[in-house]
Scaffold this motif. Structure first.
Motif, PDB file in Angstrom:
ATOM      1  N   ARG A   1       0.912  -1.300  -0.129  1.00  0.00           N
ATOM      2  CA  ARG A   1      -0.129   0.025  -0.052  1.00  0.00           C
ATOM      3  C   ARG A   1       0.932   1.264   0.039  1.00  0.00           C
ATOM      4  O   ARG A   1       1.559   1.501   0.904  1.00  0.00           O
ATOM      5  CB  ARG A   1      -0.926  -0.017   1.130  1.00  0.00           C
ATOM      6  CG  ARG A   1      -1.831  -1.345   1.159  1.00  0.00           C
ATOM      7  CD  ARG A   1      -2.214  -1.605   2.757  1.00  0.00           C
ATOM      8  NE  ARG A   1      -1.043  -1.780   3.765  1.00  0.00           N
ATOM      9  CZ  ARG A   1      -1.295  -1.870   4.924  1.00  0.00           C
ATOM     10  NH1 ARG A   1      -2.216  -1.950   5.553  1.00  0.00           N
ATOM     11  NH2 ARG A   1      -0.102  -2.286   5.643  1.00  0.00           N
ATOM     12  N   ILE A   2       0.731   1.959  -1.078  1.00  0.00           N
ATOM     13  CA  ILE A   2       1.748   3.125  -1.198  1.00  0.00           C
ATOM     14  C   ILE A   2       0.774   4.244  -1.205  1.00  0.00           C
ATOM     15  O   ILE A   2      -0.072   4.512  -2.093  1.00  0.00           O
ATOM     16  CB  ILE A   2       2.572   3.119  -2.567  1.00  0.00           C
ATOM     17  CG1 ILE A   2       3.280   2.043  -2.451  1.00  0.00           C
ATOM     18  CG2 ILE A   2       3.313   4.613  -2.533  1.00  0.00           C
ATOM     19  CD1 ILE A   2       4.185   1.728  -3.666  1.00  0.00           C
ATOM     20  N   GLY A   3       0.791   5.160  -0.193  1.00  0.00           N
ATOM     21  CA  GLY A   3       0.196   6.506  -0.171  1.00  0.00           C
ATOM     22  C   GLY A   3       0.846   7.662  -0.970  1.00  0.00           C
ATOM     23  O   GLY A   3       2.006   7.937  -0.603  1.00  0.00           O
ATOM     24  N   LEU A   4       0.167   8.399  -1.661  1.00  0.00           N
ATOM     25  CA  LEU A   4       0.969   9.553  -2.233  1.00  0.00           C
ATOM     26  C   LEU A   4       0.752  10.777  -1.362  1.00  0.00           C
ATOM     27  O   LEU A   4      -0.258  11.215  -0.997  1.00  0.00           O
ATOM     28  CB  LEU A   4       0.274   9.883  -3.673  1.00  0.00           C
ATOM     29  CG  LEU A   4       0.412   9.093  -4.761  1.00  0.00           C
ATOM     30  CD1 LEU A   4      -0.216   9.573  -6.095  1.00  0.00           C
ATOM     31  CD2 LEU A   4       1.941   8.529  -5.152  1.00  0.00           C
ATOM     32  N   ALA A   5       1.884  11.527  -1.141  1.00  0.00           N
ATOM     33  CA  ALA A   5       1.787  12.407  -0.150  1.00  0.00           C
ATOM     34  C   ALA A   5       3.113  13.455  -0.500  1.00  0.00           C
ATOM     35  O   ALA A   5       4.139  12.862  -0.818  1.00  0.00           O
ATOM     36  CB  ALA A   5       2.063  12.069   1.293  1.00  0.00           C
ATOM     37  N   GLY A   6       2.748  14.611  -0.760  1.00  0.00           N
ATOM     38  CA  GLY A   6       4.076  15.565  -1.325  1.00  0.00           C
ATOM     39  C   GLY A   6       5.264  15.840  -0.613  1.00  0.00           C
ATOM     40  O   GLY A   6       6.145  16.030  -0.657  1.00  0.00           O
ATOM     41  N   GLU A   7       4.717  15.496   1.028  1.00  0.00           N
ATOM     42  CA  GLU A   7       5.951  15.567   1.664  1.00  0.00           C
ATOM     43  C   GLU A   7       6.977  14.455   1.887  1.00  0.00           C
ATOM     44  O   GLU A   7       7.954  14.612   2.597  1.00  0.00           O
ATOM     45  CB  GLU A   7       5.382  16.244   3.176  1.00  0.00           C
ATOM     46  CG  GLU A   7       4.625  15.101   3.796  1.00  0.00           C
ATOM     47  CD  GLU A   7       3.354  15.039   3.463  1.00  0.00           C
ATOM     48  OE1 GLU A   7       2.434  14.267   3.999  1.00  0.00           O
ATOM     49  OE2 GLU A   7       2.718  15.670   2.452  1.00  0.00           O
ATOM     50  N   ALA A   8       6.383  13.316   1.337  1.00  0.00           N
ATOM     51  CA  ALA A   8       7.214  12.294   1.458  1.00  0.00           C
ATOM     52  C   ALA A   8       8.652  12.244   0.919  1.00  0.00           C
ATOM     53  O   ALA A   8       8.921  12.987  -0.044  1.00  0.00           O
ATOM     54  CB  ALA A   8       6.563  10.931   0.681  1.00  0.00           C
ATOM     55  N   GLU A   9       9.808  11.771   1.411  1.00  0.00           N
ATOM     56  CA  GLU A   9      10.969  11.767   0.965  1.00  0.00           C
ATOM     57  C   GLU A   9      11.268  10.718  -0.576  1.00  0.00           C
ATOM     58  O   GLU A   9      11.958  11.420  -1.217  1.00  0.00           O
ATOM     59  CB  GLU A   9      12.089  11.122   2.205  1.00  0.00           C
ATOM     60  CG  GLU A   9      11.862  12.229   3.216  1.00  0.00           C
ATOM     61  CD  GLU A   9      13.033  11.744   4.396  1.00  0.00           C
ATOM     62  OE1 GLU A   9      13.981  10.922   4.035  1.00  0.00           O
ATOM     63  OE2 GLU A   9      13.396  12.448   5.302  1.00  0.00           O
ATOM     64  N   ALA A  10      10.814   9.634  -0.287  1.00  0.00           N
ATOM     65  CA  ALA A  10      10.752   8.622  -1.496  1.00  0.00           C
ATOM     66  C   ALA A  10       9.876   9.076  -2.678  1.00  0.00           C
ATOM     67  O   ALA A  10       8.874   9.502  -2.511  1.00  0.00           O
ATOM     68  CB  ALA A  10      10.705   6.990  -0.991  1.00  0.00           C
ATOM     69  N   THR A  11      10.538   8.877  -3.817  1.00  0.00           N
ATOM     70  CA  THR A  11       9.725   9.099  -4.909  1.00  0.00           C
ATOM     71  C   THR A  11       8.732   7.825  -5.129  1.00  0.00           C
ATOM     72  O   THR A  11       8.893   6.906  -4.538  1.00  0.00           O
ATOM     73  CB  THR A  11      10.330   9.375  -6.186  1.00  0.00           C
ATOM     74  OG1 THR A  11      11.194   7.951  -6.475  1.00  0.00           O
ATOM     75  CG2 THR A  11      11.461  10.453  -5.949  1.00  0.00           C
ATOM     76  N   PHE A  12       7.605   7.818  -6.010  1.00  0.00           N
ATOM     77  CA  PHE A  12       6.854   6.978  -6.268  1.00  0.00           C
ATOM     78  C   PHE A  12       7.513   5.818  -6.789  1.00  0.00           C
ATOM     79  O   PHE A  12       7.394   4.541  -6.390  1.00  0.00           O
ATOM     80  CB  PHE A  12       5.776   7.122  -6.994  1.00  0.00           C
ATOM     81  CG  PHE A  12       4.709   6.298  -7.141  1.00  0.00           C
ATOM     82  CD1 PHE A  12       3.715   5.913  -6.061  1.00  0.00           C
ATOM     83  CD2 PHE A  12       4.370   5.481  -8.370  1.00  0.00           C
ATOM     84  CE1 PHE A  12       2.648   4.934  -6.366  1.00  0.00           C
ATOM     85  CE2 PHE A  12       3.483   4.513  -8.410  1.00  0.00           C
ATOM     86  CZ  PHE A  12       2.489   4.194  -7.364  1.00  0.00           C
TER      87      PHE A  12
END
Length: 262
Positions: A191-202
């Motif tokens: 499960r991958i949540g898209l979040a602009g503040e995340a460090e890792a790219t999709f």
């Protein structure tokens, strides 16, 4: 709707009487409009159809022939305008039908075909949900999953934006989104949540196995509790000149990345 010659369809339409509507669907029914949405609904064996209002040009645009006893009423463009939302692009076709039957998440998870899931956390704009359905169809997603509350109902706006995908992509409504995410994990989904503040790219967060992409609400993003039920949070590497993407655009990019991963 079986394949057939359009000439016969026009002939039946010519014998219909002109109709006028109240602008509201019958109780428990929905109205769909536009050629792609209406044609897809007519072809969907899961749909129960109540009535089709159409101009001669609208009927001529359909690819196929209606059954002889189909409830069809000829209408003019001005008549159809009273059957749909203001300025809705009906393209000469308005179909009133029953909503699709509810589907269970367990049925999708049991297929174990590895296709991606799209989870929407309180995405309420029907245009966005329709566009996400269209992308889900384009990239062969197994289903979209929303809460039964805080999500738009099935409607003509959703169907028009989905361009037929409302009829082909399962739309699973659940009571508890966090619990649904747990069920996805148990079925082997990452499960991958898209979040602009995340460090890792999709792309960095993508595994090799089945993926459930979690998209947050317009403006507010993903809720904290939903994010806690993700295995990873990731961002799309967009330019600093733009703060964020529309949720439907973000969903399309994520699905493309899944479809093209090595």
């Amino acid at each position: 709707m079986a394949k057939g010659k359009k000439k016969g369809m026009r002939g039946r339409a010519g014998r219909m009487q002109g109709g006028r509507g109240s602008g509201r669907a019958a109780k428990g029914q929905v109205r769909l409009w536009g050629r792609h949405a209406v044609e897809a609904a007519l072809r969907n064996p899961r749909r129960q159809h109540r009535k089709l209002w159409a101009t001669l040009e609208g009927l001529d645009s359909l690819d196929g022939e209606l059954p002889p006893d189909f409830p069809l009423e000829r209408a003019e463009v001005t008549d159809l305008a009273r059957l749909v939302a203001k300025d809705a692009p009906h393209q000469g076709l308005v179909l009133e039908c029953a909503p699709l039957d509810d589907l269970l998440l367990a049925d999708v998870l049991s297929s174990k075909d590895g296709r991606p899931l799209v989870v929407l956390d309180q995405v309420t704009d029907p245009h966005n949900v329709g566009a996400i359905l269209r992308s889900a169809a384009a990239f062969d997603a197994a289903a979209i999953v929303t809460q039964d509350r805080h999500a738009p109902p099935e409607s003509g706006v959703v169907a028009k934006s989905a361009s037929g995908a409302l009829e082909t992509v399962p739309w699973i409504r659940v009571v508890n989104l966090a619990r649904a995410l747990e069920e996805m994990a148990e079925a082997g989904y990452w499960r991958i949540g898209l979040a602009g503040e995340a460090e890792a790219t999709f792309a960095e967060a993508l595994p090799t196995g089945p993926v459930a992409v979690v998209l947050g609400a317009e403006g507010e993003g993903m809720r904290h509790n939903v994010g806690q039920h993700c295995d990873a949070l990731a961002r799309l590497p967009i330019s600093d000149a733009m703060e964020s993407l529309n949720v439907s655009n973000a969903g399309a990019i994520a699905l493309y990345a899944i479809a093209t991963r090595q």
